[in-house]
Write a protein that holds these residues in place. Structure first.
Motif, mmCIF file in Angstrom:
data_model
loop_
_atom_site.group_PDB
_atom_site.id
_atom_site.type_symbol
_atom_site.label_atom_id
_atom_site.label_comp_id
_atom_site.label_asym_id
_atom_site.label_seq_id
_atom_site.Cartn_x
_atom_site.Cartn_y
_atom_site.Cartn_z
ATOM 1 N N THR A 36 3.514 11.251 4.009
ATOM 2 C CA THR A 36 2.603 10.444 4.547
ATOM 3 C C THR A 36 3.406 9.117 5.243
ATOM 4 N N LEU A 90 -9.724 4.027 0.082
ATOM 5 C CA LEU A 90 -9.436 4.873 0.933
ATOM 6 C C LEU A 90 -10.513 5.481 1.779
ATOM 7 N N ARG A 137 -5.897 9.026 -7.941
ATOM 8 C CA ARG A 137 -6.155 7.515 -8.349
ATOM 9 C C ARG A 137 -7.362 7.731 -9.719
ATOM 10 N N GLN A 140 1.021 4.187 -2.848
ATOM 11 C CA GLN A 140 0.944 5.611 -2.490
ATOM 12 C C GLN A 140 1.869 6.381 -3.075
ATOM 13 N N HIS A 196 0.629 -1.171 -0.113
ATOM 14 C CA HIS A 196 0.043 -0.164 0.052
ATOM 15 C C HIS A 196 1.009 1.122 0.090
ATOM 16 N N GLU A 242 -6.211 12.732 -3.168
ATOM 17 C CA GLU A 242 -6.154 11.283 -3.416
ATOM 18 C C GLU A 242 -7.072 10.758 -4.367
ATOM 19 N N HIS A 275 1.895 9.407 -5.947
ATOM 20 C CA HIS A 275 2.573 11.020 -5.663
ATOM 21 C C HIS A 275 3.822 11.177 -6.360
#
Length: 284
Positions: A97, A244, A168, A21, A17, A164, A25
């Motif tokens: 993050t 999410l 996505r 992520q 995950h 986010e 980004h």
């Protein structure tokens, strides 16, 4: 940054995950394994100690696996000695993050009070994503959900959810639960409030929040929804099939946060997808 622990069945799902992520980004991924103890030296200063060897055996295979599965992601790895929560929190100020498992830095069935994940989600300087065991989203384009408290809107959480969803290519669902026991009539002659009007007012607030961000995220398909249920109920229901769930940390006082808001805390226990806890600017 992703915190990893040794000998955890869930660690690869957590790292996966985090790698996704980072890929979304366009960011590097840093793997951190903490050898729990009173010391504070990193592996860079520990020479050829058994601790360094132990830590390398944890992070190096994971780093190689990420490099193989996500060739576009730059991966670094580190082992540090110290208290796990303290090490993660100290580094959170420099992370975009922080990704952790549901308990500790791996994953167990529930997240008890006092665990590493709980402490970090409560006090981190950056958004924290908690990946529940076996529930890392396989489809990154699935819905993104953000829970909104209309009485204390976390602009940071809503901003993060929009970002986010945009990355996505996912639909964004903005939800609010408009149920309060204080609204229920008690005693003879008591009249119930106009629930329809309350729901419509809440929906207008959600629509206004979405409209404020439409110019920055023109491609995001936004759906707003108000239900007369407990907040944790709508978050749990909306999280099913989502990639999410985003919640704010609350704690808008002059003091350091002592605990997560009750709704955000319950979401960590019940959500059916990874949960991103976003701190507010007033929290620090």
């Amino acid at each position: 940054m992703v915190g990893v622990e040794a000998k955890s069945d869930a660690v690869r799902a957590v790292v996966r995950h985090a790698a996704r992520q980072a890929e979304l980004h366009g960011s590097p991924l840093h793997l951190l394994h903490v050898l729990d103890g009173p010391g504070g030296a990193s592996d860079e200063n520990s020479g050829g100690t058994p601790e360094k060897t132990q830590g390398a055996a944890v992070v190096e295979p994971l780093a190689a696996w990420v490099h193989s599965e996500f060739p576009n992601v730059v991966v670094t790895a580190q082992t540090a000695a110290g208290r796990v929560a303290e090490q993660l929190l100290a580094r959170s100020a420099e992370a975009a993050t922080l990704v952790l498992g549901h308990r500790g830095t791996g994953g167990f069935a529930r997240l008890p009070l006092g665990s590493v994940s709980w402490q970090v989600a409560t006090h981190a300087e950056c958004p924290v994503v908690i990946v529940r065991p076996g529930e890392a989203a396989e489809n990154p384009k699935a819905r993104v959900v953000v829970g909104v408290d209309i009485n204390d809107v976390s602009a940071e959480a809503v901003d993060a959810a929009f970002a986010e969803a945009a990355l996505r290519g996912a639909r964004l669902e903005v939800v609010h639960a408009n149920f309060h026991l204080s609204e229920m009539p008690v005693g003879a002659g008591m009249v119930a409030p106009d629930f329809k009007a309350l729901d419509e007012a809440a929906l207008r607030i959600l629509d206004a929040e979405a409209a404020q961000r439409a110019g920055r995220y023109p491609g995001v398909d936004v759906h707003t929804r108000v239900e007369r249920v407990r907040p944790s109920t709508i978050l749990t229901e909306a999280s099913r099939g989502a990639s999410l769930l985003v919640v704010g940390s609350h704690g808008r006082t002059g003091l350091r946060r002592l605990m997560l808001g009750s709704v955000s805390a319950e979401a960590l226990h019940t959500a059916a997808c990874p949960v991103m806890v976003v701190p507010t600017l007033d929290d620090h």
